[in-house]
Design a protein around this motif. Structure first.
Motif, PDB file in Angstrom:
ATOM      1  N   SER A   1      83.641 -44.058  59.850  1.00 31.57           N
ATOM      2  CA  SER A   1      83.687 -42.748  59.180  1.00 31.57           C
ATOM      3  C   SER A   1      85.123 -42.254  59.055  1.00 31.57           C
ATOM      4  N   GLY A   2      85.284 -41.253  58.195  1.00 28.40           N
ATOM      5  CA  GLY A   2      86.599 -40.639  58.029  1.00 28.40           C
ATOM      6  C   GLY A   2      87.034 -39.909  59.288  1.00 28.40           C
ATOM      7  N   VAL A   3      86.104 -39.245  59.945  1.00 32.14           N
ATOM      8  CA  VAL A   3      86.449 -38.550  61.188  1.00 32.14           C
ATOM      9  C   VAL A   3      87.001 -39.548  62.202  1.00 32.14           C
TER      10      VAL A   3
ATOM     11  N   ARG B   1      76.281 -30.966  46.875  1.00 32.63           N
ATOM     12  CA  ARG B   1      76.812 -30.575  48.189  1.00 32.63           C
ATOM     13  C   ARG B   1      78.078 -31.333  48.530  1.00 32.63           C
ATOM     14  N   SER B   2      78.117 -32.607  48.157  1.00 37.25           N
ATOM     15  CA  SER B   2      79.288 -33.416  48.516  1.00 37.25           C
ATOM     16  C   SER B   2      79.276 -34.700  47.699  1.00 37.25           C
ATOM     17  N   ASP B   3      80.436 -35.335  47.607  1.00 41.48           N
ATOM     18  CA  ASP B   3      80.488 -36.666  46.988  1.00 41.48           C
ATOM     19  C   ASP B   3      80.076 -37.742  47.988  1.00 41.48           C
TER      20      ASP B   3
ATOM     21  N   LEU C   1      81.069 -20.652  47.893  1.00 38.88           N
ATOM     22  CA  LEU C   1      80.198 -21.824  47.702  1.00 38.88           C
ATOM     23  C   LEU C   1      81.065 -23.001  47.306  1.00 38.88           C
ATOM     24  N   ARG C   2      80.652 -24.208  47.739  1.00 39.76           N
ATOM     25  CA  ARG C   2      81.370 -25.410  47.295  1.00 39.76           C
ATOM     26  C   ARG C   2      80.411 -26.302  46.507  1.00 39.76           C
ATOM     27  N   PHE C   3      80.885 -26.759  45.352  1.00 42.71           N
ATOM     28  CA  PHE C   3      80.149 -27.715  44.515  1.00 42.71           C
ATOM     29  C   PHE C   3      81.046 -28.941  44.356  1.00 42.71           C
TER      30      PHE C   3
ATOM     31  N   SER D   1      83.420 -43.769  51.185  1.00 42.68           N
ATOM     32  CA  SER D   1      82.090 -43.143  51.101  1.00 42.68           C
ATOM     33  C   SER D   1      82.106 -41.796  50.390  1.00 42.68           C
ATOM     34  N   LYS D   2      83.219 -41.427  49.786  1.00 44.31           N
ATOM     35  CA  LYS D   2      83.259 -40.154  49.032  1.00 44.31           C
ATOM     36  C   LYS D   2      83.220 -40.505  47.547  1.00 44.31           C
ATOM     37  N   GLY D   3      84.265 -40.158  46.800  1.00 40.67           N
ATOM     38  CA  GLY D   3      84.204 -40.396  45.358  1.00 40.67           C
ATOM     39  C   GLY D   3      83.989 -41.852  44.968  1.00 40.67           C
TER      40      GLY D   3
ATOM     41  N   LEU E   1      98.380 -39.098  56.935  1.00 40.82           N
ATOM     42  CA  LEU E   1      97.764 -38.629  55.684  1.00 40.82           C
ATOM     43  C   LEU E   1      96.246 -38.730  55.805  1.00 40.82           C
ATOM     44  N   ASP E   2      95.567 -37.561  55.755  1.00 38.15           N
ATOM     45  CA  ASP E   2      94.113 -37.564  55.629  1.00 38.15           C
ATOM     46  C   ASP E   2      93.829 -37.710  54.135  1.00 38.15           C
ATOM     47  N   GLY E   3      93.656 -38.969  53.739  1.00 41.39           N
ATOM     48  CA  GLY E   3      93.442 -39.275  52.329  1.00 41.39           C
ATOM     49  C   GLY E   3      91.992 -39.631  52.062  1.00 41.39           C
ATOM     50  N   ALA E   4      91.074 -38.870  52.664  1.00 36.97           N
ATOM     51  CA  ALA E   4      89.645 -39.113  52.393  1.00 36.97           C
ATOM     52  C   ALA E   4      89.422 -39.207  50.880  1.00 36.97           C
ATOM     53  N   ARG E   5      90.173 -38.363  50.128  1.00 32.05           N
ATOM     54  CA  ARG E   5      90.055 -38.362  48.654  1.00 32.05           C
ATOM     55  C   ARG E   5      91.404 -38.678  48.010  1.00 32.05           C
ATOM     56  N   LEU E   6      92.131 -39.611  48.622  1.00 33.06           N
ATOM     57  CA  LEU E   6      93.445 -39.976  48.075  1.00 33.06           C
ATOM     58  C   LEU E   6      93.336 -40.531  46.654  1.00 33.06           C
TER      59      LEU E   6
ATOM     60  N   HIS F   1      93.122 -31.679  49.237  1.00 32.71           N
ATOM     61  CA  HIS F   1      92.723 -30.742  50.290  1.00 32.71           C
ATOM     62  C   HIS F   1      91.320 -30.211  49.972  1.00 32.71           C
ATOM     63  N   ASN F   2      90.398 -30.634  50.821  1.00 30.49           N
ATOM     64  CA  ASN F   2      88.983 -30.335  50.601  1.00 30.49           C
ATOM     65  C   ASN F   2      88.714 -28.833  50.488  1.00 30.49           C
ATOM     66  N   MET F   3      89.015 -28.095  51.548  1.00 30.37           N
ATOM     67  CA  MET F   3      88.624 -26.681  51.590  1.00 30.37           C
ATOM     68  C   MET F   3      89.502 -25.793  50.707  1.00 30.37           C
TER      69      MET F   3
ATOM     70  N   SER G   1      92.358 -27.363  57.302  1.00 30.61           N
ATOM     71  CA  SER G   1      92.245 -28.819  57.132  1.00 30.61           C
ATOM     72  C   SER G   1      91.040 -29.382  57.894  1.00 30.61           C
ATOM     73  N   HIS G   2      90.597 -30.548  57.440  1.00 29.09           N
ATOM     74  CA  HIS G   2      89.394 -31.160  58.006  1.00 29.09           C
ATOM     75  C   HIS G   2      89.549 -31.422  59.498  1.00 29.09           C
ATOM     76  N   VAL G   3      90.740 -31.865  59.933  1.00 28.02           N
ATOM     77  CA  VAL G   3      90.929 -32.181  61.358  1.00 28.02           C
ATOM     78  C   VAL G   3      90.775 -30.952  62.247  1.00 28.02           C
TER      79      VAL G   3
HETATM   80  N1  TLP Z   1      84.180 -34.132  54.526  1.00 22.80           N
HETATM   81  C1  TLP Z   1      82.796 -33.792  54.320  1.00 22.80           C
HETATM   82  C2  TLP Z   1      82.387 -32.698  55.327  1.00 22.80           C
HETATM   83  O1  TLP Z   1      82.682 -33.091  56.615  1.00 22.80           O
HETATM   84  C3  TLP Z   1      83.034 -31.365  55.045  1.00 22.80           C
HETATM   85  C4  TLP Z   1      82.586 -33.333  52.905  1.00 22.80           C
HETATM   86  O2  TLP Z   1      81.426 -33.241  52.499  1.00 22.80           O
HETATM   87  O3  TLP Z   1      83.569 -33.069  52.206  1.00 22.80           O
HETATM   88  N2  TLP Z   1      88.733 -35.770  55.763  1.00 22.80           N
HETATM   89  C5  TLP Z   1      88.346 -35.019  54.716  1.00 22.80           C
HETATM   90  C6  TLP Z   1      89.382 -34.330  53.889  1.00 22.80           C
HETATM   91  C7  TLP Z   1      86.991 -34.881  54.411  1.00 22.80           C
HETATM   92  O4  TLP Z   1      86.628 -34.098  53.406  1.00 22.80           O
HETATM   93  C8  TLP Z   1      86.039 -35.562  55.207  1.00 22.80           C
HETATM   94  C9  TLP Z   1      84.562 -35.414  54.922  1.00 22.80           C
HETATM   95  C10 TLP Z   1      86.492 -36.323  56.276  1.00 22.80           C
HETATM   96  C11 TLP Z   1      87.847 -36.402  56.542  1.00 22.80           C
HETATM   97  C12 TLP Z   1      85.544 -37.041  57.207  1.00 22.80           C
HETATM   98  O5  TLP Z   1      84.857 -38.071  56.607  1.00 22.80           O
HETATM   99  P1  TLP Z   1      83.456 -38.598  57.199  1.00 22.80           P
HETATM  100  O6  TLP Z   1      82.403 -37.649  56.716  1.00 22.80           O
HETATM  101  O7  TLP Z   1      83.328 -39.971  56.607  1.00 22.80           O
HETATM  102  O8  TLP Z   1      83.576 -38.649  58.672  1.00 22.80           O
END
Ligand code: TLP
Length: 349
Positions: free
Chosen positions: A60-62, A8-10, A320-322, A201-203, A170-175, A141-143, A85-87
């Motif tokens: 958190s990233g948010v 579902r997610s990293d 679907l996302r994997f 908390s991701k990769g 820069l939203d570098g959640a996965r930079l 870019h997540n989505m 985008s996530h925001v």
């Molecule tokens: N994304 C999560 C879900 O909220 C979709 C995921 O499982 O991918 N920016 C980006 C680009 C993200 O993908 C996420 C998390 C965040 C910000 C927010 O990070 P968290 O979950 O730590 O608040």
């Protein structure tokens, strides 16, 4: 049933033994007083990794994104960002609720903002439209399936923003995924931005935590807004200790995650029920579209997948996302592919 394979997610990774040991023995203090030595060390090391003067740990990233948006934006102004985008899509309207900002989404088929399209929507102060106060770039870019911005595209976007006096976040959640995919240091991908959010908390595999990075005065402001948003933590060295393990050693796994995502994507592309754009798979995220939604679409299909022992996220009716991560191996990917094929067989019965 055999163990579930969670794609579902990293964010679903469990802390490693090394992280748990580091957490148990962390040297801590009260971080609201600025006295947690482990948090300070993490903030220094992340600032060095991203190439900024300072950094601040947030839960958190948010929260990291929203602290940055709050500081750059003014109520009644717009945040220019890609449409998926996530925001915009996944932060619960926080930019409006917390900071009085509205998004100005710019659609890009591959998720990567086009400098000309961005230039066309930037509004100045003093006109009859809401002025723009910020540009947000999400990398990866997540989505859009973990797409990576080539550095020249970032330069062109920063140039457009500079010309119009617009700060860029820069939203570098996965930079770090982007950096590994391009074979460049993360600092090179973060250079020129006014603020950067990166996630542990991701990769990278930490149980929680993100950092807001930027110039020292910006980070001082971020400390104030973090408190206002309820993110001032006390003995957060317990979290930072796992974050340090993630930052120091977590990058090594990302190349494996990317190879596993490719393996997964190629296997999914062979299933007749799914369409996968293999060129779009650059990091650890794979998007796959159901060829038909006649049997109920993605939300129903993921329930079938769960019964077979694979977890995935439905993005919309078809998609679907994997996501691959440190808790799935190449062998797990092969097992997952067999189970996903099984879900299609069950579906067509
Ligand atoms: N994304 C999560 C879900 O909220 C979709 C995921 O499982 O991918 N920016 C980006 C680009 C993200 O993908 C996420 C998390 C965040 C910000 C927010 O990070 P968290 O979950 O730590 O608040």
């Amino acid at each position: 049933m055999a163990e579930l394979i969670d794609l579902r997610s990293d964010t679903v990774t469990r802390p490693s033994e090394e992280m748990r040991r580091a957490m148990a023995t962390a040297d801590v203090g009260d971080d609201v007083f600025g006295e947690d030595p482990t948090v300070r060390r993490l903030e220094e090391e992340m600032a060095a990794a991203v190439g900024t003067e300072a950094a601040l740990l947030v839960p958190s990233g948010v929260m990291g994104n929203q602290v940055a948006l709050h500081l750059h934006g003014r109520p009644g102004t717009e945040v220019v960002c890609e449409a998926r985008s996530h925001v915009v899509d996944w932060e619960m309207g926080a930019m409006a609720a917390l900071s009085g900002l509205s998004p100005r989404p710019v659609a890009a088929a591959d998720g990567l903002l086009d400098p000309e399209a961005v230039a066309a929507v930037i509004q100045p102060w003093g006109g009859f439209r809401p002025p723009s106060s910020l540009l947000v770039i999400e990398n990866t870019h997540n989505m859009a399936g973990g797409r990576v911005y080539p550095r020249p595209r970032i330069d062109a976007l920063l140039e457009v923003a500079r010309r119009r006096d617009l700060p860029v976040h820069l939203d570098g959640a996965r930079l770090f995924n982007a950096a590994v995919a391009l074979g460049l240091p993360a600092a090179q991908l973060a250079a020129g931005f006014d603020s950067v959010m990166v996630s542990l908390s991701k990769g990278l595999g930490a149980p929680m935590g993100s950092l807001v990075c930027g110039p020292a005065d910006f980070v001082a402001g971020a400390r104030r807004v973090r408190k206002m948003f309820g993110g001032g933590l006390h003995q957060s060295g317990v979290i930072a200790a796992a974050g340090l393990v993630a930052l120091r050693g977590g990058l090594e796994h990302l190349a494996i995650d990317h190879a596993n995502a490719r393996r997964l994507a190629e296997g999914l592309a062979e299933l007749p029920g799914l369409a996968v754009d293999l060129d779009a798979v650059e990091t650890n995220i794979v998007l796959a579209d159901l060829v038909t939604t006649a049997e109920g679409g993605a939300p129903v299909f993921v329930e079938g997948l769960r019964r077979e022992g694979v977890l995935a996220v439905p993005v919309d009716a078809r998609r679907l996302r994997f996501v691959t991560h440190r808790d799935v191996s190449a062998g797990d990917v092969d097992t997952a592919l067999g189970r996903i094929a099984g879900a299609f067989r069950e579906r067509s019965r």
